[in-house]
Design an enzyme around this catalytic site. Structure first.
Site, PDB file in Angstrom:
ATOM      1  CB  ALA A 135       0.050   9.745   1.764  1.00 21.39           C
ATOM      2  N   GLY A 170       0.922  -1.050  -0.098  1.00 18.25           N
ATOM      3  CA  GLY A 170      -0.233   0.121   0.034  1.00 18.25           C
ATOM      4  C   GLY A 170       0.858   1.230  -0.177  1.00 18.25           C
ATOM      5  CE  LYS A 179      -4.621   8.349  14.628  1.00 19.37           C
ATOM      6  NZ  LYS A 179      -4.003   7.686  13.251  1.00 19.37           N
ATOM      7  CG  ASN A 221      -6.496   5.798   9.979  1.00 16.19           C
ATOM      8  OD1 ASN A 221      -5.779   5.962  10.794  1.00 16.19           O
ATOM      9  ND2 ASN A 221      -6.576   6.316   8.812  1.00 16.19           N
ATOM     10  CG  ASN A 271     -11.656  11.727  10.943  1.00 18.72           C
ATOM     11  OD1 ASN A 271     -11.103  12.519  11.676  1.00 18.72           O
ATOM     12  ND2 ASN A 271     -11.066  10.875  10.010  1.00 18.72           N
ATOM     13  CD  GLU A 300      -9.063   3.921   6.417  1.00 18.35           C
ATOM     14  OE1 GLU A 300      -8.055   2.974   6.438  1.00 18.35           O
ATOM     15  OE2 GLU A 300      -8.669   5.035   7.139  1.00 18.35           O
TER      16      GLU A 300
END
Lengths: 321, 321
Positions: free
Chosen positions: A19, A16, A193, A111, A201, A276
């Site tokens: 970024a 993957g 987190k 994530n 988000n 996600e």
């Protein structure tokens, strides 16, 4: 003076190369590590022109990149860094096996919740190390990544205390200029987190596309942010991960410094890219629900987002892009 | 044969001659009751041309309407029927006093929670009767109301068992062709209605403007509907109003028969009109929260709607309409 390797030289694969995978892989390769990048759309470009990192901490250009179109060409490695979107986890079932040998370690930098469990079920729990990235990155062009700030990786073992290899990996990252910590309790770190990711988000999408500054400036959205954070902390507590109540105001304070920051999930959503939803909202919801915690706010947010993202994807599919 | 009045002939005022006040007031006046309508925008029109009701149950035209521009012209009455939007309750502080004499009864036909309490605090609890309307009405033109279906009024005393006057009022409505029942527990009746209104009116707005058929056809929205209904039932139970769990599926089944029905709150929202956010979501949320019930889903929905409605009103104000 060129730094010498104290530890055995790892053979590393990055699965993957977006970024996150591109940035951390390039940091390692730039310091001479043997990094093999699995690429898709950028494969030809990166093979020819390499990877370029633009950063206030110093731009650098990795001219010769070991880039591959499939994992069979890479073959067995010591460490696999997994930075695919969690929405693409099913692809790992075919991408990972060619990279494995007896002691291959799988580091997931993905994530949310559920990624370590996914890997553990398929490839054995002993292989799995979890990593949380606190970093602002953007893929700005083929082979080009902009590093906007931060960069910390927090590593932890899946369901157990840190092992010698956890610390070895930490030092390997540190030697390559990546700020890296080891978490005693990976689950707690992931939940901490989520205390930020779930409200910011989530509400940035659910409220119709707003930045974090807008959320903090709106009485109703700020109230929901705090209440969602408290609910997540209670869910984490029910699952055995203690997070103090004061964490709520700490996070609000830190978010004020971010200005008009757009959460990555919102950017993905607006572009019609996969979000996600299951890793950030679905799996935490299910774990809380199954443990008997109060999950009403998260339940609302999760199902609203699931529907919004599905409808957006359908629109994108219909418009033929 | 013209029906004779068995009970003393009430002098009645209707405060808020929108669809609900106009319809029920016209039903009473059509049967010869002494009804005085407080009007605003339609005053001149209705004084000249009367009120016209279009209904499958029979159209009728009330030619001579006792219409007024202020309550002083009406003076003291026996019964005030209050059908203002709950968002306009503050106006009642000046509209009601000129209509009062010693035993004036105030019937609120308004939606949601808090309206009886508002009247009781200002004009005395003994005056207050609550009424729930189960009716589909539209104001289609000045002085014209379309009756689309149903029509039941459920009357109840505020915080106490029904009194002789509750039954007198019931019979007065029935004699005028209005299906009317007396509820032993007004609070329970209001909460039962909220079990439907909170999810369907709320999600229809929060999900971006969808009808009830769309909500039932979407897995995520249907799940949230059921979960919101269960949460409302638990809040009602915490407050002493028992509603059986089976009520959830009863309501889902009945909603399936409504097809693509647009909840009234959604229509108001889309037109940029005030939405009864506090009466339908805010007050139930606060009562549940203060009683220590689990209110997470309602909390999310309430604050999302509050924000959406506020932003919509600001847009409407900016566009100058």
């Amino acid at each position: 003076m060129k730094q010498r390797h104290i530890l055995p030289h790892y053979r590393i694969a990055v699965v993957g190369t977006g970024a996150v995978g591109g940035y951390y892989g390039a940091k390692l390769a730039h310091m001479g590590r043997d990094v093999h990048f699995l690429l898709r759309s950028d494969l030809e470009y990166v093979r020819k022109r390499g990877l370029r990192i633009r950063s206030k901490q110093g731009d650098f250009h990795l001219q010769k990149v070991q880039g591959y179109g499939n994992p069979e060409e890479i073959g067995p490695v010591d460490v696999v860094i997994i930075a695919l979107k969690a929405t693409q986890n099913e692809a790992l079932e075919t991408l990972i096996p060619p990279l494995l040998k007896e002691n291959t370690t799988l580091i997931t930098l993905q994530n949310g919740l559920g990624n370590e469990a996914f890997l553990a079920e398929r490839f054995g729990a002993d292989r799995v190390v979890g990593g949380l990235c606190f970093v602002c990155l953007n893929r700005t062009a083929p082979g080009e990544i902009q590093h906007l700030g931060h960069g910390l990786i927090v590593l932890g073992e899946y369901g157990k205390y840190p092992l010698p290899r956890t610390h070895d990996l930490q030092w390997e990252f540190k030697r390559c200029g990546v700020v890296c910590q080891v978490a005693g309790d990976l689950g707690q770190a992931r939940w901490r987190k989520l205390v930020w990711n779930i409200p910011f988000n989530g509400l940035s999408i659910a409220a119709g596309g707003v930045d974090v500054g807008h959320i903090l400036a709106d009485d109703d959205l700020l109230y929901l942010t705090r209440q969602l954070m408290r609910e997540i902390i209670q869910i984490a507590r029910t699952l055995g991960h203690e997070i103090p109540e004061s964490f709520v105001e700490d996070q609000i304070r830190k978010t004020k410094e971010m200005g008009a920051y757009l959460p990555s999930s919102l950017i993905d959503y607006q572009k019609g890219k996969p979000v996600e939803v299951e890793a950030i909202w679905g799996e935490p919801y299910r774990q809380g629900f199954n443990a008997g915690a109060e999950v009403g706010r998260l339940e609302m947010l999760y199902h609203q987002l699931k529907r919004m993202v599905r409808e957006k994807q359908e629109q994108v599919a219909l418009s033929g892009s």
